[in-house]
Design a protein around this motif. Structure first.
Motif, PDB file in Angstrom:
ATOM      1  N   TYR A  13       0.910  -1.125   0.011  1.00  0.00           N
ATOM      2  CA  TYR A  13       0.002   0.201  -0.043  1.00  0.00           C
ATOM      3  C   TYR A  13       1.070   1.431   0.161  1.00  0.00           C
ATOM      4  CZ  TYR A  13      -4.053   2.867   1.097  1.00  0.00           C
ATOM      5  OH  TYR A  13      -5.008   3.859   1.060  1.00  0.00           O
ATOM      6  N   GLY A  14       2.115   1.014   0.740  1.00  0.00           N
ATOM      7  CA  GLY A  14       2.923   2.532   0.951  1.00  0.00           C
ATOM      8  C   GLY A  14       3.824   2.753  -0.049  1.00  0.00           C
ATOM      9  N   SER A  15       3.422   2.725  -1.323  1.00  0.00           N
ATOM     10  CA  SER A  15       4.331   2.973  -2.499  1.00  0.00           C
ATOM     11  C   SER A  15       4.689   4.505  -2.247  1.00  0.00           C
ATOM     12  CB  SER A  15       3.897   2.813  -3.625  1.00  0.00           C
ATOM     13  OG  SER A  15       4.388   3.278  -4.751  1.00  0.00           O
ATOM     14  N   THR A  16       5.835   4.612  -2.178  1.00  0.00           N
ATOM     15  CA  THR A  16       6.451   6.253  -2.080  1.00  0.00           C
ATOM     16  C   THR A  16       6.247   6.946  -3.652  1.00  0.00           C
ATOM     17  OG1 THR A  16       8.623   5.550  -2.919  1.00  0.00           O
ATOM     18  CG2 THR A  16       8.342   5.530  -0.760  1.00  0.00           C
ATOM     19  N   ARG A  17       5.753   6.133  -4.687  1.00  0.00           N
ATOM     20  CA  ARG A  17       5.660   6.846  -5.963  1.00  0.00           C
ATOM     21  C   ARG A  17       4.122   6.972  -6.102  1.00  0.00           C
ATOM     22  NH1 ARG A  17       9.592   3.345  -9.811  1.00  0.00           N
ATOM     23  NH2 ARG A  17      11.638   4.389  -9.190  1.00  0.00           N
ATOM     24  N   PHE A  18       3.439   6.242  -5.471  1.00  0.00           N
ATOM     25  CA  PHE A  18       1.870   6.048  -5.727  1.00  0.00           C
ATOM     26  C   PHE A  18       1.229   5.376  -4.696  1.00  0.00           C
ATOM     27  CE2 PHE A  18      -1.462   5.726  -9.339  1.00  0.00           C
ATOM     28  CZ  PHE A  18      -2.442   6.319  -8.407  1.00  0.00           C
ATOM     29  N   PRO A  19       1.103   6.189  -3.514  1.00  0.00           N
ATOM     30  CA  PRO A  19       0.534   5.578  -2.247  1.00  0.00           C
ATOM     31  C   PRO A  19      -0.852   4.896  -2.631  1.00  0.00           C
ATOM     32  CG  PRO A  19       1.350   7.385  -1.472  1.00  0.00           C
ATOM     33  CD  PRO A  19       1.361   7.487  -2.955  1.00  0.00           C
ATOM     34  N   ALA A  73       6.798  -6.188   6.619  1.00  0.00           N
ATOM     35  CA  ALA A  73       6.942  -5.066   6.290  1.00  0.00           C
ATOM     36  C   ALA A  73       8.161  -4.487   5.972  1.00  0.00           C
ATOM     37  CB  ALA A  73       6.193  -4.037   7.225  1.00  0.00           C
ATOM     38  N   LEU A  74       9.251  -5.509   6.413  1.00  0.00           N
ATOM     39  CA  LEU A  74      10.656  -5.120   6.103  1.00  0.00           C
ATOM     40  C   LEU A  74      11.205  -5.293   4.627  1.00  0.00           C
ATOM     41  CD1 LEU A  74      12.220  -6.076   9.425  1.00  0.00           C
ATOM     42  CD2 LEU A  74      11.355  -4.107   8.689  1.00  0.00           C
ATOM     43  N   CYS A  75      10.242  -6.117   3.612  1.00  0.00           N
ATOM     44  CA  CYS A  75      10.855  -6.314   2.464  1.00  0.00           C
ATOM     45  C   CYS A  75      11.045  -5.095   1.441  1.00  0.00           C
ATOM     46  CB  CYS A  75       9.342  -7.098   1.815  1.00  0.00           C
ATOM     47  SG  CYS A  75       9.405  -8.793   2.176  1.00  0.00           S
ATOM     48  N   ARG A  76      12.149  -4.822   1.186  1.00  0.00           N
ATOM     49  CA  ARG A  76      12.332  -3.624   0.246  1.00  0.00           C
ATOM     50  C   ARG A  76      11.867  -3.263  -1.106  1.00  0.00           C
ATOM     51  NH1 ARG A  76      18.726  -4.337   1.684  1.00  0.00           N
ATOM     52  NH2 ARG A  76      18.257  -6.559   1.284  1.00  0.00           N
ATOM     53  N   ASN A  77      11.536  -4.239  -1.676  1.00  0.00           N
ATOM     54  CA  ASN A  77      10.846  -4.242  -2.898  1.00  0.00           C
ATOM     55  C   ASN A  77      10.175  -5.525  -3.124  1.00  0.00           C
ATOM     56  OD1 ASN A  77      12.825  -6.458  -4.025  1.00  0.00           O
ATOM     57  ND2 ASN A  77      14.400  -4.843  -3.661  1.00  0.00           N
ATOM     58  N   GLY A  78       9.480  -5.596  -4.423  1.00  0.00           N
ATOM     59  CA  GLY A  78       8.670  -6.856  -4.705  1.00  0.00           C
ATOM     60  C   GLY A  78       9.320  -7.926  -4.878  1.00  0.00           C
ATOM     61  N   GLN A 239      -2.227  -5.497 -28.543  1.00  0.00           N
ATOM     62  CA  GLN A 239      -2.670  -5.089 -27.251  1.00  0.00           C
ATOM     63  C   GLN A 239      -2.100  -3.933 -26.889  1.00  0.00           C
ATOM     64  OE1 GLN A 239      -3.550  -8.383 -24.716  1.00  0.00           O
ATOM     65  NE2 GLN A 239      -3.511  -7.183 -23.033  1.00  0.00           N
ATOM     66  N   GLU A 240      -2.812  -3.002 -26.174  1.00  0.00           N
ATOM     67  CA  GLU A 240      -2.170  -1.791 -25.365  1.00  0.00           C
ATOM     68  C   GLU A 240      -1.487  -2.217 -24.163  1.00  0.00           C
ATOM     69  OE1 GLU A 240      -4.347   2.171 -26.091  1.00  0.00           O
ATOM     70  OE2 GLU A 240      -5.753   0.649 -25.555  1.00  0.00           O
ATOM     71  N   PHE A 241      -0.118  -2.079 -23.872  1.00  0.00           N
ATOM     72  CA  PHE A 241       0.516  -2.426 -22.671  1.00  0.00           C
ATOM     73  C   PHE A 241       1.006  -1.034 -22.052  1.00  0.00           C
ATOM     74  CE2 PHE A 241       4.141  -3.021 -19.914  1.00  0.00           C
ATOM     75  CZ  PHE A 241       3.711  -3.959 -19.187  1.00  0.00           C
ATOM     76  N   TRP A 242       0.771  -1.007 -20.692  1.00  0.00           N
ATOM     77  CA  TRP A 242       1.177   0.287 -20.129  1.00  0.00           C
ATOM     78  C   TRP A 242       0.861  -0.089 -18.529  1.00  0.00           C
ATOM     79  CZ3 TRP A 242       4.301   3.863 -21.723  1.00  0.00           C
ATOM     80  CH2 TRP A 242       4.543   4.930 -21.031  1.00  0.00           C
ATOM     81  N   GLU A 243       2.108   0.460 -17.461  1.00  0.00           N
ATOM     82  CA  GLU A 243       1.828   0.148 -16.211  1.00  0.00           C
ATOM     83  C   GLU A 243       0.809   1.332 -15.503  1.00  0.00           C
ATOM     84  OE1 GLU A 243       4.743   0.536 -17.802  1.00  0.00           O
ATOM     85  OE2 GLU A 243       5.861  -1.387 -17.396  1.00  0.00           O
ATOM     86  N   LEU A 244       0.685   0.987 -14.311  1.00  0.00           N
ATOM     87  CA  LEU A 244       0.050   1.993 -13.510  1.00  0.00           C
ATOM     88  C   LEU A 244       1.204   2.496 -12.697  1.00  0.00           C
ATOM     89  CD1 LEU A 244      -2.656   3.451 -12.408  1.00  0.00           C
ATOM     90  CD2 LEU A 244      -2.864   1.645 -10.681  1.00  0.00           C
ATOM     91  N   ASN A 245       1.972   3.532 -13.296  1.00  0.00           N
ATOM     92  CA  ASN A 245       3.102   4.094 -12.630  1.00  0.00           C
ATOM     93  C   ASN A 245       2.563   5.613 -11.933  1.00  0.00           C
ATOM     94  OD1 ASN A 245       5.184   2.281 -13.763  1.00  0.00           O
ATOM     95  ND2 ASN A 245       4.630   3.405 -15.574  1.00  0.00           N
ATOM     96  N   ASN A 246       1.747   6.067 -12.349  1.00  0.00           N
ATOM     97  CA  ASN A 246       1.413   7.429 -12.014  1.00  0.00           C
ATOM     98  C   ASN A 246      -0.013   7.651 -11.849  1.00  0.00           C
ATOM     99  OD1 ASN A 246       4.117   8.656 -11.914  1.00  0.00           O
ATOM    100  ND2 ASN A 246       4.069   8.243 -14.174  1.00  0.00           N
ATOM    101  N   PRO A 247      -0.832   8.575 -10.990  1.00  0.00           N
ATOM    102  CA  PRO A 247      -2.098   8.815 -11.139  1.00  0.00           C
ATOM    103  C   PRO A 247      -2.553   9.152 -12.421  1.00  0.00           C
ATOM    104  CG  PRO A 247      -1.224  10.140  -9.059  1.00  0.00           C
ATOM    105  CD  PRO A 247       0.030   9.318  -9.835  1.00  0.00           C
ATOM    106  N   GLY A 248      -1.695   9.810 -13.262  1.00  0.00           N
ATOM    107  CA  GLY A 248      -2.199  10.100 -14.592  1.00  0.00           C
ATOM    108  C   GLY A 248      -2.483   8.847 -15.525  1.00  0.00           C
ATOM    109  N   ASP A 249      -2.154   7.887 -15.055  1.00  0.00           N
ATOM    110  CA  ASP A 249      -1.944   6.519 -16.024  1.00  0.00           C
ATOM    111  C   ASP A 249      -3.342   5.969 -15.654  1.00  0.00           C
ATOM    112  OD1 ASP A 249       0.609   6.596 -16.981  1.00  0.00           O
ATOM    113  OD2 ASP A 249       1.480   5.698 -15.306  1.00  0.00           O
ATOM    114  N   VAL A 250      -4.214   6.503 -14.822  1.00  0.00           N
ATOM    115  CA  VAL A 250      -5.644   5.745 -14.431  1.00  0.00           C
ATOM    116  C   VAL A 250      -6.367   6.042 -15.608  1.00  0.00           C
ATOM    117  CG1 VAL A 250      -7.591   6.124 -13.038  1.00  0.00           C
ATOM    118  CG2 VAL A 250      -5.368   6.081 -11.993  1.00  0.00           C
TER     119      VAL A 250
END
Length: 270
Positions: A13-19, A73-78, A239-250
């Protein structure tokens, strides 16, 4: 020898880029649930799991009939989160795991199938990730994110044996343009990884290097420590491919995803 094959989706949940990114609604359904839908379309697997440290994500996942694995919660990444989940599941060293990013609900299931197939056919490979050769539209979208100072897509450059030389949030290689794509390809990295479990077990113990810290890309830990990350080129078949990186991607993802809430599927039997 039978190898178990699991898809593990890391989500925090606590993503620094996109909580709160995994629970962002896309056409009325949380992003993480769209990603579960992708995983469920892949055949010949032993389980689909979401690895998370957040009770809100766990509740949404379990309510959708998918198994949530509570990780530290100590995992540093996916990748560290997926490694812990593989340990919770008791997977063996030769078992295969695909790490499907929770923010990539447009990932074609065929990409996952190709990753499992690569690991089946290449016993010397412990880690593999896909890339898409950029067309003009994708290239320009990446370039616009960079010009607008948004953290967006990742690009990669490869050696002559299709192993990653580097991954970056910059547009690689330098000097590329729409006009040069035919002779100087730009590869959009798909946030999808295939691992043998022995590789996953080793990952959390590798030193974190300056490149990983600077780019905030965990796959660079392998490269900085001298390990090969194999790369397979995939075709998006239009097929379109893009990740949900920023709120603008929604808005972009909502246009590409099916509209409306889907019914709760039958509980997974794994």
């Amino acid at each position: 020898m039978y190898r178990r094959r699991a898809i593990i989706i890391p989500a925090r949940y606590g993503s620094t880029r996109f909580p709160g990114k995994p629970l962002v609604a896309l056409n009325g359904k949380a992003a993480i649930l769209h990603t579960i839908d992708v995983a469920r379309k892949v055949g010949d697997i032993d389980g689909v799991y979401v690895a998370t440290d957040d009770d809100r994500i766990s509740a949404a996942v379990e309510g959708y009939g998918c198994t949530a694995l509570l990780t530290s919660a100590l995992c540093r990444n996916g990748t560290e989160r997926v490694a812990e989940a593989a340990s919770i599941l008791g997977l063996d060293d030769d078992d295969l795991v695909v790490n499907l990013q929770g923010d990539a609900p447009l990932t074609p299931p065929a990409f996952i199938v190709k990753i499992f197939g690569f690991l089946d056919e290449r016993p010397e490979a412990d880690a593999v990730t896909p890339v898409i050769r950029c067309g003009a539209e994708n290239y320009l979208r990446i370039a616009e994110d960079i010009r607008s100072d948004r953290i967006g897509a990742t690009t990669s450059v490869l050696d002559s044996k299709d192993r990653a030389l580097y991954f970056s949030k910059a547009l690689l290689p330098h000097g590329s343009s729409v006009a040069t794509l035919g002779d100087l390809p730009v590869y959009h990295h798909v946030g999808l990884y295939g691992y043998r479990v022995r590789c996953l077990k080793a990952f959390p113990h590798l030193p974190v290097g300056p490149l990983e810290r600077a780019e905030r890309l965990e796959q660079l830990r392998f490269l900085e420590n001298g390990h090969a990350m194999h790369v397979v080129e995939v075709d998006d078949d239009g097929q379109e491919f893009w990740e949900l990186n920023n709120p603008g991607d929604v808005a972009y993802l909502e246009r590409a995803l099916p509209s409306g809430k889907s019914a709760r599927p039958e509980t997974d039997r794994y």
